[in-house]
Design an enzyme around this catalytic site. Structure first.
Site, PDB file in Angstrom:
ATOM      1  N   ASP A 176       0.854  -1.192   0.000  1.00  0.00           N
ATOM      2  CA  ASP A 176       0.000   0.000   0.000  1.00  0.00           C
ATOM      3  C   ASP A 176       0.889   1.241   0.000  1.00  0.00           C
ATOM      4  OD1 ASP A 176      -2.221   1.616   0.066  1.00  0.00           O
ATOM      5  OD2 ASP A 176      -2.921   0.984   2.042  1.00  0.00           O
ATOM      6  N   LYS A 177       0.217   2.384  -0.187  1.00  0.00           N
ATOM      7  CA  LYS A 177       0.889   3.691  -0.138  1.00  0.00           C
ATOM      8  C   LYS A 177       0.090   4.554   0.818  1.00  0.00           C
ATOM      9  CE  LYS A 177      -0.562   7.116  -2.138  1.00  0.00           C
ATOM     10  NZ  LYS A 177      -1.081   8.501  -1.958  1.00  0.00           N
ATOM     11  N   HIS A 178       0.779   5.402   1.570  1.00  0.00           N
ATOM     12  CA  HIS A 178       0.059   6.348   2.428  1.00  0.00           C
ATOM     13  C   HIS A 178       0.637   7.739   2.229  1.00  0.00           C
ATOM     14  CE1 HIS A 178      -2.223   7.820   5.840  1.00  0.00           C
ATOM     15  NE2 HIS A 178      -1.152   8.543   6.123  1.00  0.00           N
ATOM     16  N   SER A 179      -0.253   8.709   2.098  1.00  0.00           N
ATOM     17  CA  SER A 179       0.214  10.101   2.030  1.00  0.00           C
ATOM     18  C   SER A 179      -0.158  10.780   3.338  1.00  0.00           C
ATOM     19  CB  SER A 179      -0.460  10.801   0.853  1.00  0.00           C
ATOM     20  OG  SER A 179      -0.490  12.184   1.081  1.00  0.00           O
ATOM     21  N   THR A 220      -9.244  10.820   0.379  1.00  0.00           N
ATOM     22  CA  THR A 220      -9.533   9.908  -0.732  1.00  0.00           C
ATOM     23  C   THR A 220     -10.987   9.405  -0.711  1.00  0.00           C
ATOM     24  OG1 THR A 220      -7.240   9.264  -0.790  1.00  0.00           O
ATOM     25  CG2 THR A 220      -8.770   7.722  -1.781  1.00  0.00           C
ATOM     26  N   ARG A 242      -7.386  13.962  19.673  1.00  0.00           N
ATOM     27  CA  ARG A 242      -6.266  14.840  19.246  1.00  0.00           C
ATOM     28  C   ARG A 242      -6.802  16.024  18.458  1.00  0.00           C
ATOM     29  NH1 ARG A 242      -3.198  11.142  15.716  1.00  0.00           N
ATOM     30  NH2 ARG A 242      -1.696  12.813  15.423  1.00  0.00           N
ATOM     31  N   SER A 262      -0.481   6.701  14.678  1.00  0.00           N
ATOM     32  CA  SER A 262      -1.807   6.759  14.081  1.00  0.00           C
ATOM     33  C   SER A 262      -1.783   6.188  12.658  1.00  0.00           C
ATOM     34  CB  SER A 262      -2.269   8.229  14.083  1.00  0.00           C
ATOM     35  OG  SER A 262      -3.375   8.411  13.251  1.00  0.00           O
ATOM     36  N   LYS A 276      -3.117   1.885  11.438  1.00  0.00           N
ATOM     37  CA  LYS A 276      -4.133   1.533  10.427  1.00  0.00           C
ATOM     38  C   LYS A 276      -3.508   0.762   9.274  1.00  0.00           C
ATOM     39  CE  LYS A 276      -5.135   5.834  10.281  1.00  0.00           C
ATOM     40  NZ  LYS A 276      -5.420   7.146  10.776  1.00  0.00           N
ATOM     41  N   LYS A 277      -2.363   1.238   8.807  1.00  0.00           N
ATOM     42  CA  LYS A 277      -1.764   0.617   7.623  1.00  0.00           C
ATOM     43  C   LYS A 277      -1.283  -0.799   7.946  1.00  0.00           C
ATOM     44  CE  LYS A 277      -2.710   3.489   4.615  1.00  0.00           C
ATOM     45  NZ  LYS A 277      -3.362   3.179   3.336  1.00  0.00           N
TER      46      LYS A 277
HETATM   47  N1  URA Z   1      -3.088  10.921   9.139  1.00  0.00           N
HETATM   48  C1  URA Z   1      -3.397  10.005  10.082  1.00  0.00           C
HETATM   49  O1  URA Z   1      -3.936   8.939   9.796  1.00  0.00           O
HETATM   50  N2  URA Z   1      -3.094  10.282  11.363  1.00  0.00           N
HETATM   51  C2  URA Z   1      -2.492  11.425  11.736  1.00  0.00           C
HETATM   52  O2  URA Z   1      -2.242  11.594  12.904  1.00  0.00           O
HETATM   53  C3  URA Z   1      -2.184  12.394  10.750  1.00  0.00           C
HETATM   54  C4  URA Z   1      -2.485  12.115   9.442  1.00  0.00           C
END
Ligand code: URA
Length: 426
Positions: free
Chosen positions: A80-83, A120, A168, A183, A187-188
């Site tokens: 996967d990719k995360h931005s 997204t 937060r 965080s 998830k990833k």
């Molecule tokens: N994206 C996230 O999933 N968590 C963060 O804390 C900041 C950006």
């Protein structure tokens, strides 16, 4: 462990043992830790930071607070990719099917718009009927079947992050590197990935405003992911101006379709190719030149587009209804009001303008208007004169369009060849 002791030790700048953090995260997940206690601990973390071992322990506990997906080990690599989020960042839409058609399994779990940044899921939901709320079983079946799915976080995927993230957000403790790392990765990594590419944005439109902050986050993400068994790489990319020409949910899907059809603005297209290729390299399937060639070929021959269509259909979306949709009620042409060397528009200001048009949220429960947004017409690097076209505001009313036009005009960044002028006495 008493929560009050954990809060006091972080308040005093001490590091907590992994077992205490795991217990705290269990309490956050089952509700036995009160919001005010979790918030106090988050503020102490914001002020005093977390040690590397605390960040690792927090990420692990948050990942394990819900289900962690597992995949058939004989199938293609799971990647996967995360931005970290930006303005006009629609890369995932074309990238996920492109990476899948190029040989990976991509179970992409994405987020919604956050502050001035787009999300997204909101972009995907501009396609009529498209469901992003697949259960984990549906997600796994779709990825096993066609190689890709793009969905939102479910209740059983890193639920601790959901609660901590909301706190937060409500306590102004988001922009802190260690909790951001926990965080994102919780998830990833719950997706059961073999490898992950991280696109760490830097600039006015990103959460990380300086290169130092961005590289600190990038290095931390790569190191924590690696220690948790996921091969990760991070690239730092520019977010001082929006990516591509379109900002706003449906408009960004339009730009993604252009990319999938082999066109699109050069910056969006290049970043899509680069990140998809990096995913192939990170997964160990080939080297970078081969990966780039494969990805370019899969955009050119239409295979990535076909897979995007299959994915949309499989998630209940109707792409032809999207392409023949009603546009926003108002289209307002915006022109330059002075001459000069046009550099671009400030990303944060554009993100805020589109949010105020209704394209983003001020509160979690706000509904987004998919049709509104900003379309850039001018080319950065060109010399412009008053009256030349800057872009088009897509809005729900004349009033909101005029307000956005004024903000966007003042968001123009001018370049100057003449930096300074020193005049001598006659
Ligand atoms: N994206 C996230 O999933 N968590 C963060 O804390 C900041 C950006």
């Amino acid at each position: 462990m008493r929560v009050t002791d954990l809060i006091a030790s972080k308040r005093d700048g001490l590091a907590a043992p992994a077992a205490d953090l795991a217990e705290f995260v269990r309490g956050v997940t089952d509700g036995s830790v009160a919001d005010y206690q979790a918030s106090a601990w988050l503020m102490a973390c914001f002020l005093n930071g977390l040690s590397d071992s605390e960040t690792l322990a927090l990420t692990t506990a948050m990942r394990d607070s819900g289900s962690v997906l597992s995949w058939d080990p004989d199938g293609p690599p799971v990647a996967d990719k995360h931005s970290t989020g930006g303005v006009g960042d629609k890369i995932s839409l074309a990238l996920a099917p492109l990476a899948a058609v190029s040989g990976l399994r991509v179970p992409m779990v994405s987020g919604r718009s956050l502050g001035h940044t787009g999300g997204t899921l909101d972009k995907l939901e501009s396609i009529p009927g498209l469901r992003v709320d697949l259960s984990l079983d549906e997600l796994a079946r779709q990825v096993d079947g066609i190689g890709v799915a793009m969905v939102g976080q479910t209740d059983d995927l890193a639920p601790a992050d959901r609660r901590l993230y909301a706190l937060r957000d409500a306590t102004s403790t988001v922009p802190s590197v260690d909790p951001i790392c926990a965080s994102i990765l919780s998830k990833k990594l719950a997706e059961g990935l073999d490898s992950l590419v991280l696109d760490v944005k830097v600039g006015s439109g990103a959460f990380m405003k300086t290169r130092e902050e961005a590289s600190c986050l990038g290095q931390l993400l790569v190191s924590v992911a690696g220690r948790l068994g996921c091969r990760a790489s991070a690239v730092i990319t520019r977010m001082s101006v929006p990516l591509g020409t379109m900002v706003g949910n449906a408009l960004e899907v339009d730009e993604s379709l252009e990319i999938l059809r082999g066109g699109g603005p050069e910056d969006s297209r290049m970043l899509t190719l680069h990140l998809a290729a990096r995913m192939l390299v990170g997964a160990g399937t080939c080297d970078m030149p081969t990966a780039l060639r494969t990805c370019e070929e899969n955009l050119r021959n239409g295979r990535a587009m076909s897979l995007f269509e299959r994915m949309v259909e499989s998630q209940g979306g109707d792409l032809s209804a999207f392409e023949t949709r009603e546009p926003a009620r108002v289209r307002l042409d915006v022109a330059f009001d002075r001459s000069g060397l046009f550099c671009g528009l400030d990303a944060f200001a554009v993100g805020e303008a589109v949010r105020r048009l209704g394209g983003g949220r001020f509160r979690v429960e706000d509904r987004v208007d998919h049709s509104v947004g900003w379309e850039l017409s001018a080319s950065p690097g060109s010399y412009v004169s008053p009256g030349d076209p800057l872009g088009i505001v897509h809005a729900a009313s004349g009033e909101s369009a005029a307000e956005a036009a004024a903000s966007l005009r003042s968001a123009v960044v001018w370049d100057s060849i003449l930096e300074d002028l020193f005049l001598g006495e006659p």
